[in-house]
Design a protein around this motif. Structure first.
Motif, PDB file in Angstrom:
ATOM      1  N   LYS A   5       0.772  -1.226  -0.137  1.00 36.88           N
ATOM      2  CA  LYS A   5      -0.008   0.078  -0.047  1.00 36.88           C
ATOM      3  C   LYS A   5       0.885   1.172  -0.032  1.00 36.88           C
ATOM      4  CE  LYS A   5      -3.526   2.359   2.737  1.00 36.88           C
ATOM      5  NZ  LYS A   5      -3.212   3.652   2.194  1.00 36.88           N
ATOM      6  N   ILE A   6       1.878   1.399   0.776  1.00 36.99           N
ATOM      7  CA  ILE A   6       3.022   2.447   0.910  1.00 36.99           C
ATOM      8  C   ILE A   6       3.399   2.664  -0.569  1.00 36.99           C
ATOM      9  CG2 ILE A   6       4.939   3.225   1.857  1.00 36.99           C
ATOM     10  CD1 ILE A   6       4.001   2.113   4.430  1.00 36.99           C
ATOM     11  N   PHE A   7       3.780   1.616  -1.325  1.00 36.23           N
ATOM     12  CA  PHE A   7       4.401   1.495  -2.484  1.00 36.23           C
ATOM     13  C   PHE A   7       3.443   2.311  -3.312  1.00 36.23           C
ATOM     14  CE2 PHE A   7       5.310  -0.383  -6.824  1.00 36.23           C
ATOM     15  CZ  PHE A   7       6.694   0.390  -7.061  1.00 36.23           C
ATOM     16  N   GLU A   8       2.281   1.847  -3.612  1.00 40.61           N
ATOM     17  CA  GLU A   8       1.192   2.391  -4.406  1.00 40.61           C
ATOM     18  C   GLU A   8       0.940   3.642  -4.076  1.00 40.61           C
ATOM     19  OE1 GLU A   8      -0.247   0.780  -6.897  1.00 40.61           O
ATOM     20  OE2 GLU A   8       1.034  -0.840  -6.323  1.00 40.61           O
ATOM     21  N   LYS A  11       3.985   6.077  -5.608  1.00 41.11           N
ATOM     22  CA  LYS A  11       3.699   5.951  -7.023  1.00 41.11           C
ATOM     23  C   LYS A  11       2.750   7.096  -7.231  1.00 41.11           C
ATOM     24  CE  LYS A  11       2.773   1.718  -8.390  1.00 41.11           C
ATOM     25  NZ  LYS A  11       2.827   0.656  -9.129  1.00 41.11           N
ATOM     26  N   SER A  12       1.722   7.128  -6.361  1.00 43.41           N
ATOM     27  CA  SER A  12       0.651   8.167  -6.520  1.00 43.41           C
ATOM     28  C   SER A  12       0.969   9.553  -6.082  1.00 43.41           C
ATOM     29  CB  SER A  12      -0.580   7.819  -5.596  1.00 43.41           C
ATOM     30  OG  SER A  12      -1.630   8.821  -5.479  1.00 43.41           O
ATOM     31  N   ALA A  13       1.914   9.717  -5.153  1.00 41.76           N
ATOM     32  CA  ALA A  13       2.377  10.786  -4.755  1.00 41.76           C
ATOM     33  C   ALA A  13       3.404  11.464  -5.989  1.00 41.76           C
ATOM     34  CB  ALA A  13       3.073  10.791  -3.483  1.00 41.76           C
ATOM     35  N   ARG A  15       3.189  10.951  -9.248  1.00 41.78           N
ATOM     36  CA  ARG A  15       2.244  11.321 -10.193  1.00 41.78           C
ATOM     37  C   ARG A  15       1.744  12.733  -9.826  1.00 41.78           C
ATOM     38  NH1 ARG A  15      -1.008   6.782  -9.693  1.00 41.78           N
ATOM     39  NH2 ARG A  15       0.344   4.954 -10.223  1.00 41.78           N
ATOM     40  N   GLU A  16       1.247  12.937  -8.664  1.00 42.54           N
ATOM     41  CA  GLU A  16       0.811  14.319  -8.303  1.00 42.54           C
ATOM     42  C   GLU A  16       1.767  15.353  -8.065  1.00 42.54           C
ATOM     43  OE1 GLU A  16      -1.098  13.198  -4.703  1.00 42.54           O
ATOM     44  OE2 GLU A  16      -2.724  11.964  -5.537  1.00 42.54           O
ATOM     45  N   LYS A  17       3.158  14.994  -8.065  1.00 44.74           N
ATOM     46  CA  LYS A  17       4.078  15.793  -7.706  1.00 44.74           C
ATOM     47  C   LYS A  17       4.165  16.513  -6.443  1.00 44.74           C
ATOM     48  CE  LYS A  17       4.941  16.823 -12.636  1.00 44.74           C
ATOM     49  NZ  LYS A  17       4.950  15.676 -12.970  1.00 44.74           N
ATOM     50  N   ASN A  18       3.506  15.724  -5.236  1.00 43.65           N
ATOM     51  CA  ASN A  18       3.522  16.182  -3.936  1.00 43.65           C
ATOM     52  C   ASN A  18       4.838  15.606  -3.352  1.00 43.65           C
ATOM     53  OD1 ASN A  18       3.204  16.267  -1.300  1.00 43.65           O
ATOM     54  ND2 ASN A  18       1.071  15.487  -1.316  1.00 43.65           N
ATOM     55  N   ALA A  19       5.958  16.688  -3.322  1.00 45.48           N
ATOM     56  CA  ALA A  19       7.365  16.748  -3.017  1.00 45.48           C
ATOM     57  C   ALA A  19       7.443  16.054  -1.528  1.00 45.48           C
ATOM     58  CB  ALA A  19       8.034  17.763  -3.079  1.00 45.48           C
ATOM     59  N   THR A  23       8.816  12.293  -0.499  1.00 45.82           N
ATOM     60  CA  THR A  23      10.063  12.379   0.165  1.00 45.82           C
ATOM     61  C   THR A  23       9.955  11.419   1.495  1.00 45.82           C
ATOM     62  OG1 THR A  23      10.851  14.555  -0.457  1.00 45.82           O
ATOM     63  CG2 THR A  23      11.961  13.634   1.486  1.00 45.82           C
ATOM     64  N   VAL A  24       8.832  11.752   2.263  1.00 46.25           N
ATOM     65  CA  VAL A  24       8.357  10.903   3.343  1.00 46.25           C
ATOM     66  C   VAL A  24       8.387   9.393   2.889  1.00 46.25           C
ATOM     67  CG1 VAL A  24       6.828  10.342   5.373  1.00 46.25           C
ATOM     68  CG2 VAL A  24       7.316  12.898   4.736  1.00 46.25           C
ATOM     69  N   ILE A  25       7.672   9.202   1.932  1.00 46.05           N
ATOM     70  CA  ILE A  25       7.363   7.753   1.712  1.00 46.05           C
ATOM     71  C   ILE A  25       8.501   7.143   1.236  1.00 46.05           C
ATOM     72  CG2 ILE A  25       5.999   6.318   0.348  1.00 46.05           C
ATOM     73  CD1 ILE A  25       3.586   8.010   0.518  1.00 46.05           C
TER      74      ILE A  25
END
Length: 93
Positions: A5-8, A11-13, A15-19, A23-25
């Motif tokens: 789930k964390i890996f998914e 990938k989502s973060a 794609r959203e360009k949520n820096a 970084t945290v994940i």
């Protein structure tokens, strides 16, 4: 599985360009890899993943305390933002 789930979410973060979230994940996934190597495993189970997350949360809480004492509110806010992301992966208590 929590690690999947964390890996998914990673990938989502990306794609959203949520820096911040990326970084945290990314850091969290690296800690999972280190923990797996220490235990001589390929993948951690959910209980072990939660243990790693709790350890990282504790480090963030300690950092917040130190930054507050040092009157570094900019760094306190950054740590709190990261803490929110990490706490989302803990099971409800």
């Amino acid at each position: 599985m929590l690690e999947q789930k964390i890996f998914e979410d990673y990938k989502s973060a990306m794609r959203e360009k949520n820096a911040v979230k990326t970084t945290v994940i990314s850091s969290l996934r690296a800690q999972f890899k280190y923990a797996a190597l220490d235990k001589k495993k390929d993948v951690l189970d959910d209980v072990e993943c939660v243990g790693v997350i709790k350890k990282i949360i504790k480090q963030h809480q300690d950092s917040i305390e130190q930054f507050t004492k040092g009157n570094r509110m900019d760094l306190v806010q950054k740590e709190e933002d990261e803490l929110i992301i990490l706490k989302a992966y803990l099971p409800p208590e």
